[in-house]
Scaffold this active site. Sequence first.
Site, PDB file in Angstrom:
ATOM      1  N   ASP A 283     -17.200 -18.379   5.185  1.00 28.30           N
ATOM      2  CA  ASP A 283     -18.326 -17.779   4.470  1.00 28.30           C
ATOM      3  C   ASP A 283     -19.385 -18.850   4.203  1.00 28.30           C
ATOM      4  O   ASP A 283     -19.093 -20.054   4.236  1.00 28.30           O
ATOM      5  CB  ASP A 283     -17.794 -17.196   3.158  1.00 28.30           C
ATOM      6  CG  ASP A 283     -18.887 -16.556   2.331  1.00 28.30           C
ATOM      7  OD1 ASP A 283     -19.792 -15.927   2.905  1.00 28.30           O
ATOM      8  OD2 ASP A 283     -18.831 -16.699   1.089  1.00 28.30           O
TER       9      ASP A 283
ATOM     10  N   GLU B 150     -22.635 -18.392   1.697  1.00 32.96           N
ATOM     11  CA  GLU B 150     -23.129 -18.453   0.314  1.00 32.96           C
ATOM     12  C   GLU B 150     -21.966 -18.603  -0.660  1.00 32.96           C
ATOM     13  O   GLU B 150     -20.993 -17.860  -0.595  1.00 32.96           O
ATOM     14  CB  GLU B 150     -23.926 -17.198  -0.015  1.00 32.96           C
ATOM     15  CG  GLU B 150     -25.207 -17.094   0.793  1.00 32.96           C
ATOM     16  CD  GLU B 150     -25.934 -15.789   0.537  1.00 32.96           C
ATOM     17  OE1 GLU B 150     -26.740 -15.736  -0.397  1.00 32.96           O
ATOM     18  OE2 GLU B 150     -25.688 -14.817   1.280  1.00 32.96           O
TER      19      GLU B 150
ATOM     20  N   GLU C  36     -26.142 -19.097  -3.580  1.00 32.35           N
ATOM     21  CA  GLU C  36     -26.462 -17.693  -3.337  1.00 32.35           C
ATOM     22  C   GLU C  36     -27.975 -17.583  -3.138  1.00 32.35           C
ATOM     23  O   GLU C  36     -28.757 -17.911  -4.033  1.00 32.35           O
ATOM     24  CB  GLU C  36     -26.040 -16.826  -4.533  1.00 32.35           C
ATOM     25  CG  GLU C  36     -24.549 -16.833  -4.826  1.00 32.35           C
ATOM     26  CD  GLU C  36     -23.732 -16.053  -3.784  1.00 32.35           C
ATOM     27  OE1 GLU C  36     -24.316 -15.205  -3.079  1.00 32.35           O
ATOM     28  OE2 GLU C  36     -22.519 -16.324  -3.674  1.00 32.35           O
TER      29      GLU C  36
ATOM     30  N   ARG D  60     -34.623  -4.509  -2.939  1.00 28.15           N
ATOM     31  CA  ARG D  60     -35.087  -5.895  -2.794  1.00 28.15           C
ATOM     32  C   ARG D  60     -36.336  -5.968  -1.920  1.00 28.15           C
ATOM     33  O   ARG D  60     -37.303  -6.673  -2.243  1.00 28.15           O
ATOM     34  CB  ARG D  60     -33.984  -6.742  -2.152  1.00 28.15           C
ATOM     35  CG  ARG D  60     -32.836  -7.094  -3.087  1.00 28.15           C
ATOM     36  CD  ARG D  60     -31.655  -7.628  -2.282  1.00 28.15           C
ATOM     37  NE  ARG D  60     -30.617  -8.208  -3.125  1.00 28.15           N
ATOM     38  CZ  ARG D  60     -29.413  -8.572  -2.677  1.00 28.15           C
ATOM     39  NH1 ARG D  60     -29.110  -8.406  -1.375  1.00 28.15           N
ATOM     40  NH2 ARG D  60     -28.532  -9.095  -3.489  1.00 28.15           N
TER      41      ARG D  60
ATOM     42  N   SER E 196     -21.365 -14.418   7.601  1.00 31.96           N
ATOM     43  CA  SER E 196     -22.078 -14.208   6.340  1.00 31.96           C
ATOM     44  C   SER E 196     -22.789 -12.863   6.350  1.00 31.96           C
ATOM     45  O   SER E 196     -23.129 -12.322   7.409  1.00 31.96           O
ATOM     46  CB  SER E 196     -23.096 -15.334   6.141  1.00 31.96           C
ATOM     47  OG  SER E 196     -23.941 -15.043   5.057  1.00 31.96           O
ATOM     48  N   ASP E 197     -23.043 -12.328   5.154  1.00 34.72           N
ATOM     49  CA  ASP E 197     -23.826 -11.101   5.028  1.00 34.72           C
ATOM     50  C   ASP E 197     -25.315 -11.394   4.878  1.00 34.72           C
ATOM     51  O   ASP E 197     -26.101 -10.470   4.687  1.00 34.72           O
ATOM     52  CB  ASP E 197     -23.340 -10.295   3.806  1.00 34.72           C
ATOM     53  CG  ASP E 197     -21.926  -9.766   4.000  1.00 34.72           C
ATOM     54  OD1 ASP E 197     -21.535  -9.536   5.160  1.00 34.72           O
ATOM     55  OD2 ASP E 197     -21.221  -9.590   2.987  1.00 34.72           O
TER      56      ASP E 197
ATOM     57  N   LYS F  97     -17.740  -9.308   8.585  1.00 32.72           N
ATOM     58  CA  LYS F  97     -16.897 -10.504   8.497  1.00 32.72           C
ATOM     59  C   LYS F  97     -15.502 -10.221   9.038  1.00 32.72           C
ATOM     60  O   LYS F  97     -14.965 -10.978   9.859  1.00 32.72           O
ATOM     61  CB  LYS F  97     -16.791 -10.979   7.040  1.00 32.72           C
ATOM     62  CG  LYS F  97     -18.106 -11.443   6.445  1.00 32.72           C
ATOM     63  CD  LYS F  97     -17.897 -11.924   5.008  1.00 32.72           C
ATOM     64  CE  LYS F  97     -19.230 -12.305   4.381  1.00 32.72           C
ATOM     65  NZ  LYS F  97     -19.049 -13.125   3.172  1.00 32.72           N
TER      66      LYS F  97
ATOM     67  N   ASP G 227     -15.221 -17.029  -0.828  1.00 30.01           N
ATOM     68  CA  ASP G 227     -15.196 -17.215  -2.282  1.00 30.01           C
ATOM     69  C   ASP G 227     -15.171 -15.910  -3.058  1.00 30.01           C
ATOM     70  O   ASP G 227     -14.871 -15.920  -4.250  1.00 30.01           O
ATOM     71  CB  ASP G 227     -16.408 -18.035  -2.742  1.00 30.01           C
ATOM     72  CG  ASP G 227     -17.711 -17.255  -2.612  1.00 30.01           C
ATOM     73  OD1 ASP G 227     -17.870 -16.526  -1.600  1.00 30.01           O
ATOM     74  OD2 ASP G 227     -18.556 -17.350  -3.520  1.00 30.01           O
TER      75      ASP G 227
ATOM     76  N   ASN H  17     -16.163  -9.792  -1.185  1.00 30.09           N
ATOM     77  CA  ASN H  17     -16.519  -9.339   0.165  1.00 30.09           C
ATOM     78  C   ASN H  17     -15.957 -10.246   1.266  1.00 30.09           C
ATOM     79  O   ASN H  17     -16.202 -10.011   2.445  1.00 30.09           O
ATOM     80  CB  ASN H  17     -18.039  -9.133   0.301  1.00 30.09           C
ATOM     81  CG  ASN H  17     -18.807 -10.437   0.266  1.00 30.09           C
ATOM     82  OD1 ASN H  17     -18.231 -11.526   0.209  1.00 30.09           O
ATOM     83  ND2 ASN H  17     -20.122 -10.341   0.296  1.00 30.09           N
TER      84      ASN H  17
END
Lengths: 205, 205
Positions: free
Chosen positions: A11, A13, A19, A50, A94-95, A137, A156, A159
Amino acid sequence: MNFKPKIIAMDLEGVLIPEIWIAVSEKTRIDNLKLTTRDIPDYDELMRGRLDILKQHNLTIKDIQKVISTLDPMPGARKFVDSIREKTQLIIVSDTFYEFAHPLMVKLGLPVLFCNSLKIDSNNMIADYNLRQKNGKKKAVKAFMKCGFSVMAVGDSYNDTAMLAEADAGILFRPPENIIDQFPQYPVTQEYAKLKQYIEKFLDT
Amino acid sequence: MNFKPKIIAMDLEGVLIPEIWIAVSEKTRIDNLKLTTRDIPDYDELMRGRLDILKQHNLTIKDIQKVISTLDPMPGARKFVDSIREKTQLIIVSDTFYEFAHPLMVKLGLPVLFCNSLKIDSNNMIADYNLRQKNGKKKAVKAFMKCGFSVMAVGDSYNDTAMLAEADAGILFRPPENIIDQFPQYPVTQEYAKLKQYIEKFLDT
């Protein structure tokens, strides 16, 4: 010793960089950009919100990239990434979006990144986003395994747990307490040196 | 413009570095190591023969690695690899072995490599080899596409044509004449600068 080749799926972030949305929120002082899936569980709704906020503030992709390029990887992350790439194949999963992560990927030495992409219009506004696939992922880990690799996944947060479950081995790096409690089957570490030891042990299996 | 993320799947030997077995044959002056699938069509028979020859000459993995570490990537290859990694995701797909390719991968800046692995015994002799999977190049491209990527494949020889056919786009780099004749559907180039242009055009689609 099984002598299948290995891949580390890691991962981004929270593991190697801060983040991104939270950092952008702090730098731009737009509080609403701090919302996460903890606040708005529907990811599509969250992302559309967003993008609307960025539009309202007339923020182009270049503005966002300028903000992101002031960020740095976590202390020690670059050296850690270099040392893993020297030993085995590392793929970051990663997302996030390529257009956001790029300045930080450069600072990490440009390891390969599997993530998502943005649609930018002719005014440099973010018009839309493209999720590569649902559960990207986990599916990336599955794809590596189908290619004949043994895979260790490192993450971490919640997700990441689906890819940790999919992989041959999983490690939690700097997870929040509730994740440690909920997933006691995974080793937990706070330090790159210790994470490197777990990876080396995996490479020797 | 489709805004799927992109991966470039690139062959190694003949595209970025010299053919390893031929180079090892020349450096060790063991002529039989020059045999290829053109001479012995059955790959397993060919590889067992190669491992037998190494054993007869008492060559350990460390001896072979010492020979390989005197080799260099093709002129311009490192700069080319760096420039592609700056723009998109690059994954090298090869039928070689990690234990052989490593010194050359270091010289290329350690891009991600999908290839095969060797079993080394306690005397540093090569005891066996592990093919990650049959048709590994083609299946890697398939896996990337299944992960939601648009894929361009780059190769030079017959064993690359299946991945070129599988990918969204394919380019032949420095191929022999018979491959050009047999696969007229793929653009052909001899130069990294031109190959980079093809890749950039693909990234803009």
